[in-house]
Each structure stands twice: as structure tokens, then as C-alpha cells.
Design a protein around this motif. Structure first.
Motif, PDB file in Angstrom:
ATOM      1  N   ARG A 416       0.836  -1.219   0.000  1.00 21.42           N
ATOM      2  CA  ARG A 416       0.000   0.000   0.000  1.00 21.42           C
ATOM      3  C   ARG A 416       0.863   1.259   0.000  1.00 21.42           C
ATOM      4  O   ARG A 416       0.526   2.256  -0.626  1.00 21.42           O
ATOM      5  CB  ARG A 416      -0.913  -0.008   1.233  1.00 21.42           C
ATOM      6  CG  ARG A 416      -1.893   1.163   1.279  1.00 21.42           C
ATOM      7  CD  ARG A 416      -2.675   1.165   2.574  1.00 21.42           C
ATOM      8  NE  ARG A 416      -1.802   1.361   3.713  1.00 21.42           N
ATOM      9  CZ  ARG A 416      -1.350   2.561   4.105  1.00 21.42           C
ATOM     10  NH1 ARG A 416      -1.684   3.650   3.445  1.00 21.42           N
ATOM     11  NH2 ARG A 416      -0.557   2.660   5.165  1.00 21.42           N
ATOM     12  N   LYS A 417       1.992   1.202   0.676  1.00 24.27           N
ATOM     13  CA  LYS A 417       2.873   2.369   0.770  1.00 24.27           C
ATOM     14  C   LYS A 417       3.770   2.522  -0.445  1.00 24.27           C
ATOM     15  O   LYS A 417       3.954   3.641  -0.944  1.00 24.27           O
ATOM     16  CB  LYS A 417       3.729   2.260   2.026  1.00 24.27           C
ATOM     17  CG  LYS A 417       4.671   3.445   2.231  1.00 24.27           C
ATOM     18  CD  LYS A 417       5.464   3.303   3.518  1.00 24.27           C
ATOM     19  CE  LYS A 417       6.413   4.480   3.713  1.00 24.27           C
ATOM     20  NZ  LYS A 417       7.202   4.350   4.962  1.00 24.27           N
ATOM     21  N   HIS A 418       4.322   1.397  -0.949  1.00 24.66           N
ATOM     22  CA  HIS A 418       5.340   1.480  -2.001  1.00 24.66           C
ATOM     23  C   HIS A 418       4.826   1.136  -3.399  1.00 24.66           C
ATOM     24  O   HIS A 418       5.342   1.672  -4.383  1.00 24.66           O
ATOM     25  CB  HIS A 418       6.512   0.541  -1.661  1.00 24.66           C
ATOM     26  CG  HIS A 418       7.221   0.893  -0.399  1.00 24.66           C
ATOM     27  ND1 HIS A 418       8.152   1.920  -0.332  1.00 24.66           N
ATOM     28  CD2 HIS A 418       7.136   0.377   0.861  1.00 24.66           C
ATOM     29  CE1 HIS A 418       8.620   2.009   0.899  1.00 24.66           C
ATOM     30  NE2 HIS A 418       8.019   1.088   1.647  1.00 24.66           N
ATOM     31  N   ARG A 419       3.845   0.253  -3.506  1.00 26.28           N
ATOM     32  CA  ARG A 419       3.336  -0.155  -4.819  1.00 26.28           C
ATOM     33  C   ARG A 419       1.808  -0.194  -4.797  1.00 26.28           C
ATOM     34  O   ARG A 419       1.195  -1.256  -4.947  1.00 26.28           O
ATOM     35  CB  ARG A 419       3.886  -1.538  -5.213  1.00 26.28           C
ATOM     36  CG  ARG A 419       5.410  -1.637  -5.244  1.00 26.28           C
ATOM     37  CD  ARG A 419       6.005  -0.903  -6.424  1.00 26.28           C
ATOM     38  NE  ARG A 419       7.457  -0.919  -6.395  1.00 26.28           N
ATOM     39  CZ  ARG A 419       8.207  -1.860  -6.944  1.00 26.28           C
ATOM     40  NH1 ARG A 419       7.637  -2.875  -7.550  1.00 26.28           N
ATOM     41  NH2 ARG A 419       9.523  -1.784  -6.891  1.00 26.28           N
ATOM     42  N   PRO A 420       1.138   0.950  -4.610  1.00 29.98           N
ATOM     43  CA  PRO A 420      -0.328   0.941  -4.460  1.00 29.98           C
ATOM     44  C   PRO A 420      -1.066   0.457  -5.713  1.00 29.98           C
ATOM     45  O   PRO A 420      -2.111  -0.170  -5.602  1.00 29.98           O
ATOM     46  CB  PRO A 420      -0.663   2.413  -4.147  1.00 29.98           C
ATOM     47  CG  PRO A 420       0.513   3.187  -4.676  1.00 29.98           C
ATOM     48  CD  PRO A 420       1.694   2.309  -4.480  1.00 29.98           C
ATOM     49  N   LYS A 421      -0.523   0.745  -6.896  1.00 26.27           N
ATOM     50  CA  LYS A 421      -1.204   0.297  -8.117  1.00 26.27           C
ATOM     51  C   LYS A 421      -1.221  -1.221  -8.210  1.00 26.27           C
ATOM     52  O   LYS A 421      -2.245  -1.828  -8.544  1.00 26.27           O
ATOM     53  CB  LYS A 421      -0.514   0.899  -9.342  1.00 26.27           C
ATOM     54  CG  LYS A 421      -0.615   2.415  -9.447  1.00 26.27           C
ATOM     55  CD  LYS A 421       0.103   2.920 -10.678  1.00 26.27           C
ATOM     56  CE  LYS A 421       0.052   4.440 -10.758  1.00 26.27           C
ATOM     57  NZ  LYS A 421       0.787   4.957 -11.952  1.00 26.27           N
ATOM     58  N   GLU A 422      -0.068  -1.855  -7.911  1.00 27.13           N
ATOM     59  CA  GLU A 422       0.000  -3.307  -7.964  1.00 27.13           C
ATOM     60  C   GLU A 422      -0.898  -3.942  -6.899  1.00 27.13           C
ATOM     61  O   GLU A 422      -1.481  -4.998  -7.127  1.00 27.13           O
ATOM     62  CB  GLU A 422       1.451  -3.776  -7.771  1.00 27.13           C
ATOM     63  CG  GLU A 422       2.347  -3.572  -8.977  1.00 27.13           C
ATOM     64  CD  GLU A 422       2.867  -2.136  -9.085  1.00 27.13           C
ATOM     65  OE1 GLU A 422       2.463  -1.297  -8.255  1.00 27.13           O
ATOM     66  OE2 GLU A 422       3.677  -1.862  -9.993  1.00 27.13           O
ATOM     67  N   LEU A 423      -1.023  -3.273  -5.750  1.00 25.10           N
ATOM     68  CA  LEU A 423      -1.906  -3.788  -4.709  1.00 25.10           C
ATOM     69  C   LEU A 423      -3.358  -3.770  -5.166  1.00 25.10           C
ATOM     70  O   LEU A 423      -4.122  -4.706  -4.918  1.00 25.10           O
ATOM     71  CB  LEU A 423      -1.744  -2.972  -3.418  1.00 25.10           C
ATOM     72  CG  LEU A 423      -2.667  -3.383  -2.253  1.00 25.10           C
ATOM     73  CD1 LEU A 423      -2.388  -4.826  -1.832  1.00 25.10           C
ATOM     74  CD2 LEU A 423      -2.484  -2.438  -1.068  1.00 25.10           C
ATOM     75  N   LEU A 424      -3.764  -2.701  -5.850  1.00 28.70           N
ATOM     76  CA  LEU A 424      -5.133  -2.620  -6.361  1.00 28.70           C
ATOM     77  C   LEU A 424      -5.423  -3.753  -7.334  1.00 28.70           C
ATOM     78  O   LEU A 424      -6.488  -4.370  -7.291  1.00 28.70           O
ATOM     79  CB  LEU A 424      -5.346  -1.266  -7.056  1.00 28.70           C
ATOM     80  CG  LEU A 424      -5.698  -0.081  -6.161  1.00 28.70           C
ATOM     81  CD1 LEU A 424      -5.703   1.198  -6.976  1.00 28.70           C
ATOM     82  CD2 LEU A 424      -7.054  -0.282  -5.508  1.00 28.70           C
ATOM     83  N   LEU A 425      -4.477  -4.014  -8.239  1.00 24.23           N
ATOM     84  CA  LEU A 425      -4.678  -5.089  -9.204  1.00 24.23           C
ATOM     85  C   LEU A 425      -4.738  -6.447  -8.503  1.00 24.23           C
ATOM     86  O   LEU A 425      -5.519  -7.325  -8.891  1.00 24.23           O
ATOM     87  CB  LEU A 425      -3.545  -5.086 -10.231  1.00 24.23           C
ATOM     88  CG  LEU A 425      -3.486  -3.873 -11.165  1.00 24.23           C
ATOM     89  CD1 LEU A 425      -2.257  -3.944 -12.068  1.00 24.23           C
ATOM     90  CD2 LEU A 425      -4.754  -3.785 -12.013  1.00 24.23           C
ATOM     91  N   LEU A 426      -3.926  -6.630  -7.476  1.00 21.04           N
ATOM     92  CA  LEU A 426      -3.911  -7.885  -6.741  1.00 21.04           C
ATOM     93  C   LEU A 426      -5.213  -8.089  -5.977  1.00 21.04           C
ATOM     94  O   LEU A 426      -5.810  -9.170  -6.006  1.00 21.04           O
ATOM     95  CB  LEU A 426      -2.714  -7.901  -5.783  1.00 21.04           C
ATOM     96  CG  LEU A 426      -2.426  -9.214  -5.048  1.00 21.04           C
ATOM     97  CD1 LEU A 426      -2.113 -10.321  -6.038  1.00 21.04           C
ATOM     98  CD2 LEU A 426      -1.266  -9.030  -4.080  1.00 21.04           C
ATOM     99  N   MET A 427      -5.695  -7.042  -5.305  1.00 23.26           N
ATOM    100  CA  MET A 427      -6.914  -7.159  -4.510  1.00 23.26           C
ATOM    101  C   MET A 427      -8.166  -7.242  -5.384  1.00 23.26           C
ATOM    102  O   MET A 427      -9.229  -7.642  -4.916  1.00 23.26           O
ATOM    103  CB  MET A 427      -7.025  -5.959  -3.555  1.00 23.26           C
ATOM    104  CG  MET A 427      -5.924  -5.903  -2.507  1.00 23.26           C
ATOM    105  SD  MET A 427      -5.826  -7.409  -1.529  1.00 23.26           S
ATOM    106  CE  MET A 427      -7.386  -7.360  -0.683  1.00 23.26           C
ATOM    107  N   ALA A 428      -8.041  -6.858  -6.643  1.00 24.60           N
ATOM    108  CA  ALA A 428      -9.197  -6.947  -7.555  1.00 24.60           C
ATOM    109  C   ALA A 428      -9.607  -8.396  -7.783  1.00 24.60           C
ATOM    110  O   ALA A 428     -10.730  -8.679  -8.202  1.00 24.60           O
ATOM    111  CB  ALA A 428      -8.860  -6.288  -8.891  1.00 24.60           C
ATOM    112  N   LYS A 429      -8.694  -9.335  -7.490  1.00 25.32           N
ATOM    113  CA  LYS A 429      -9.011 -10.758  -7.656  1.00 25.32           C
ATOM    114  C   LYS A 429      -9.927 -11.266  -6.547  1.00 25.32           C
ATOM    115  O   LYS A 429     -10.500 -12.348  -6.672  1.00 25.32           O
ATOM    116  CB  LYS A 429      -7.716 -11.573  -7.662  1.00 25.32           C
ATOM    117  CG  LYS A 429      -6.754 -11.188  -8.780  1.00 25.32           C
ATOM    118  CD  LYS A 429      -5.464 -11.981  -8.673  1.00 25.32           C
ATOM    119  CE  LYS A 429      -4.465 -11.562  -9.741  1.00 25.32           C
ATOM    120  NZ  LYS A 429      -3.170 -12.311  -9.632  1.00 25.32           N
ATOM    121  N   VAL A 430     -10.035 -10.501  -5.459  1.00 27.51           N
ATOM    122  CA  VAL A 430     -10.907 -10.894  -4.343  1.00 27.51           C
ATOM    123  C   VAL A 430     -12.259 -10.227  -4.542  1.00 27.51           C
ATOM    124  O   VAL A 430     -12.360  -9.007  -4.468  1.00 27.51           O
ATOM    125  CB  VAL A 430     -10.303 -10.476  -2.981  1.00 27.51           C
ATOM    126  CG1 VAL A 430     -11.204 -10.936  -1.843  1.00 27.51           C
ATOM    127  CG2 VAL A 430      -8.905 -11.035  -2.834  1.00 27.51           C
TER     128      VAL A 430
END
Length: 442
Positions: A416-430
Motif C-alpha cells: 500500500r505504501k510502495h506499490r499501491p497500483k500493484e496492490l489494487l490489481l492484486l486485490m481486484a481478484k478478491v
């Protein structure tokens, strides 16, 4: 199966998709914004997604594709179109997958806009002169896509600062000369010329194909050295870049602006933009490119950004090289070797070069062995965090997003702090699993 609509108005010049839907709503006399949203996008609250409603496939179906496909709509009729040329290969692949299947998170999250503090989801911009002309020539006003792009704060056609409005209602609205809009800040002649240059740059880039951001970054570094902002023999200095940026006419306007772009006025972000190998926010690149090459004509500035490899690169002695390999870019195998050794002496021995030559090359690249290791450490931490969350999700297919946060708190917070875009894409799978709200009254 979507039911096609009878009368399909054509586009009014460069109006946005939201503008077309608002005009459709007014022409057909629909009393309910929900009905229009359900008809056009199969979503009653589609009017709230002013960048781009989520279900564009439904819109293409009900209009019979006469107004364009999903890719055309995103690129030519929404502010999101300016993000496409800047996307990394992985994010571009994710966007293409969503375009093909039509499922997944909303467009703002898909493009990383939701994770950015430089985008306002609620603001729309318009030119008062454009409104008068539209009403005289077209009968109705329109939201122009060129006014909604990042970096467009003036109307390049009329040379006027744009007014901002933040619609509060869930409605399909067209721009009006109302008192609720925020008046633009006053601009000097030098600021106005800078803003027009930036606005035209954004317009050209929005029509571009995917940009080679690695080459763009190298060309920017070379531009700083050619202009004497920094030297070839010393690493790039953060405060030196910030001082240079603060001398630009556009900075005085940014400092007075009341929008999220105000935070760019300091200039400290330029160093991170040049050093970070990830693709950063498009607005930062547009502002930097304008400031770095504003002394050139518009076409040359655009050409440098679109085809950076074709531009000449210069070595430390001032000799031009006509091939595209930038001096600053370290080969992948050399980069791997440098991050795997303990000292610079060991690296020089394995490369078969002198210690002086290796240090000189590292300085020319604007880096040090310590910085290279730091970048590698961040990449390794990113991969570990991503894998940790992915393993938990695979082992718990029925987990919720709250479960992921509670059981993977450390990797989640790091992403969330360093790679927020990648986190959004990852959490989109849930998937969202929310129970239906119980009625208050029976």
C-alpha cells in the motif's frame, strides 16, 4: 441481451463520453438519471463515474458499435485515454484483458487513478467561451475531452483558464455558466504561454501509441546534462533539480493552484521520477517534459517524447551518437553483476575494467553501487509481499479483503505504501462479498 436504442446522436466534435450521455439524457427527456444509466451502461448510478462508466461493453452493444468500440471510447472520449501511452507492459496487458472480457474492477482503479493523489474523481473543467459557441452552433454545451486531460488547465483554443466544477448530484449534467464553479486563478502572460504549451503537449500525447518510458527517462537525463542543469561526472542531485524547476514560469501557477497539482510546485519529485524504474504518474512526466523542452517548438517537444530513441544521445566528451543506446542505461547483465558483488573493486575485476572507468560509468548513469542494491532490495521485497498475499488467497479461495488485510498485514501495508497500483490489481481478484442491507421499514 442488451436492447439497442432507437435514436443514437452522433458525437459533437471532441465531447467526452459523459457529455454524450448527458446530452442523450436531455434530448430524450428522461426524468430519471437512473433510467438513463441503466439503459446506456446497465448501471443505475453510472452518472457518478464521470471518467468512464464501468460497463462500456453494454454501451457498445446498445449503440450497435456506431460510436466506437471499448478501446476507442477509452482512448478518444475519456480522460483515461491519456494514461494509455504511459502504462507499463504488465498494466497494459491487464487493461487489454479487461477490454476483452469486460469484467473486473472499475476503470479508475484499473489505470491506477484511484491510488493517485493527483487525480480528482469529481472535478470537471470547461471554458466559458466554448460554452457560448456551443450553444450558438450546437444548441447544447459539451464537456470537451481536451479540457479533462491531465495538464489541461487552460483552453488552448481561446487562451483562457478553465473553470472547475465539482458536481454533487447523481445526475447527467452539461456545463453551464453557474455560480457554483470555482473561478480559475489569475495567470500572467508567461504562465499562460506555459500552460498552453503543456495543454497542447497533453493533447498530442493522448493520441500517441505506447511510449518507451525507459528511453524517455534516459533522454530526460541527457537533456538535463546538455542544458547544464547537472553534470556528466556527478550523480543527479535532488535539490539541484528542484531549484532548476522552481525557475520555470509554470511553477508560480502551480504554487497558487488550489488543486492536487499544487504539490508538484516544490520539484523534489523529479529526482524520484528519474531514478525510479517504475512508470510514475503521467502528469509528472508531462510537467517535467514541458519544463525541460519548453524552449523548443511544440512539434519538436512532442517528437522527443514519442520517439526518444531516434533522438541523438551525447557522451561525456560531447560526441553525438546516432544509434539509440543511451549512455546512461546499464546493460541488464552488467546490472545483475553489480548487484551481486560486495565491493566496486570486485565488480571491476569481474568486468575486466579499471576501478576508475567503472566509477566514471556509474556516475554517468547517475547511480552508485549502493543505489543499485537499494533498488534490487525493493524489487525483492515487492515480489515477496506479492507472493505472500497470493499464496494466502490461493489457500483461502473464500477469503474477503478484510481477511487478506488481517492475515497478511505486513506485506499488505508495504504494498500500500510502495506499490499501491500493484496492490489494487492484486486485490481486484478478491470479489466483494457484502450482505444485502436489511430494509429499515417493512
Amino acid at each position: 441481451m442488451a436492447t439497442s436504442i432507437g435514436f443514437i446522436p452522433s458525437w459533437h466534435l471532441d465531447e467526452t463520453l459523459y457529455s454524450w450521455a448527458a446530452r442523450f439524457h436531455a434530448i430524450h427527456g428522461n426524468g430519471s438519471a437512473r433510467e438513463t444509466g441503466a439503459l446506456l451502461f446497465d448501471a443505475e448510478h453510472a452518472c457518478r463515474e464521470r471518467d468512464a462508466p464501468r460497463n462500456l461493453h453494454h454501451f457498445v452493444n446498445v449503440t450497435g458499435g456506431t460510436l466506437g468500440n471499448v478501446h476507442d471510447l477509452l482512448r478518444e472520449r475519456t480522460a483515461i485515454g491519456l494514461y494509455l501511452p504511459f502504462l507499463s507492459p504488465s498494466m497494459l496487458a491487464a487493461v487489454k484483458e479487461k477490454i476483452n472480457c469486460g469484467k473486473g474492477i472499475g476503470w479508475r482503479a484499473q489505470f491506477g487513478m484511484a491510488a493517485s493523489s493527483l487525480d480528482s474523481a469529481s472535478q470537471l473543467r470547461y471554458c466559458t467561451t466554448c460554452i457560448d459557441e456551443d450553444r450558438s452552433n450546437l444548441g447544447l454545451s459539451r464537456w470537451r475531452v481536451s479540457h479533462q486531460w491531465l495538464g489541461s488547465w487552460v483552453c488552448a483554443e481561446h487562451g483562457r483558464p478553465l473553470c472547475k466544477v465539482s458536481p454533487k448530484r447523481s445526475a447527467w449534467e452539461l456545463p453551464t455558466l453557474c455560480s457554483q464553479s470555482m473561478p480559475p486563478p489569475s495567470v500572467s502572460e508567461a504562465e499562460l504561454m506555459a500552460l498552453i504549451h503543456l495543454s497542447k503537449l497533453a493533447e498530442h500525447v493522448a493520441r500517441s501509441e505506447a511510449l518507451d518510458m525507459d528511453s524517455v527517462r534516459q533522454l530526460a537525463l541527457n537533456g538535463f546534462r546538455e542544458q547544464g542543469v547537472t553534470s556528466w561526472s556527478h550523480p543527479v542531485d535532488r535539490m539541484q533539480l528542484a531549484r532548476w524547476f522552481k525557475s520555470m514560469p509554470i511553477v508560480t501557477w502551480l504554487a497558487r493552484s488550489q488543486g492536487p497539482e499544487n504539490k508538484l510546485a516544490g520539484g523534489e519529485w523529479i529526482h524520484d521520477l528519474l531514478r525510479d524504474r517504475r512508470v510514475d504518474h503521467p502528469l509528472k512526466w508531462l510537467v517535467l517534459w514541458h519544463a525541460l523542452f519548453s524552449h523548443e517548438d511544440q512539434l519538436s517537444t512532442v517528437r522527443r517524447l514519442q520517439t526518444p530513441v531516434s533522438q541523438p544521445h551525447w557522451d561525456a566528451s560531447g560526441q553525438g551518437r546516432i544509434w539509440g543506446t543511451a549512455l546512461d542505461k546499464l546493460p541488464a547483465d552488467v546490472n545483475e553483476l553489480l548487484t551481486g558483488v560486495t565491493t566496486v573493486v570486485q565488480a571491476a575485476e569481474q568486468l575486466g575494467t579499471t576501478l576508475l572507468s567503472l566509477r566514471k560509468r556509474l556516475k554517468q548513469s547517475g547511480t552508485t553501487l549502493k543505489l543499485l542494491r537499494s533498488e534490487q532490495s525493493l524489487d525483492e521485497r515487492f515480489n515477496r509481499s506479492k507472493v505472500s498475499i497470493q499464496i494466502y488467497m490461493d489457500e483461502n479461495p473464500l477469503c474477503t479483503r478484510t481477511d487478506v488485510f488481517l492475515h497478511c498485514k505486513t506485506p499488505y501495508e508495504w504494498l500500500r505504501k510502495h506499490r499501491p497500483k500493484e496492490l489494487l490489481l492484486l486485490m481486484a481478484k478478491v470479489p466483494h462479498r457484502r450482505s444485502r442491507q436489511i430494509a429499515l421499514f417493512i
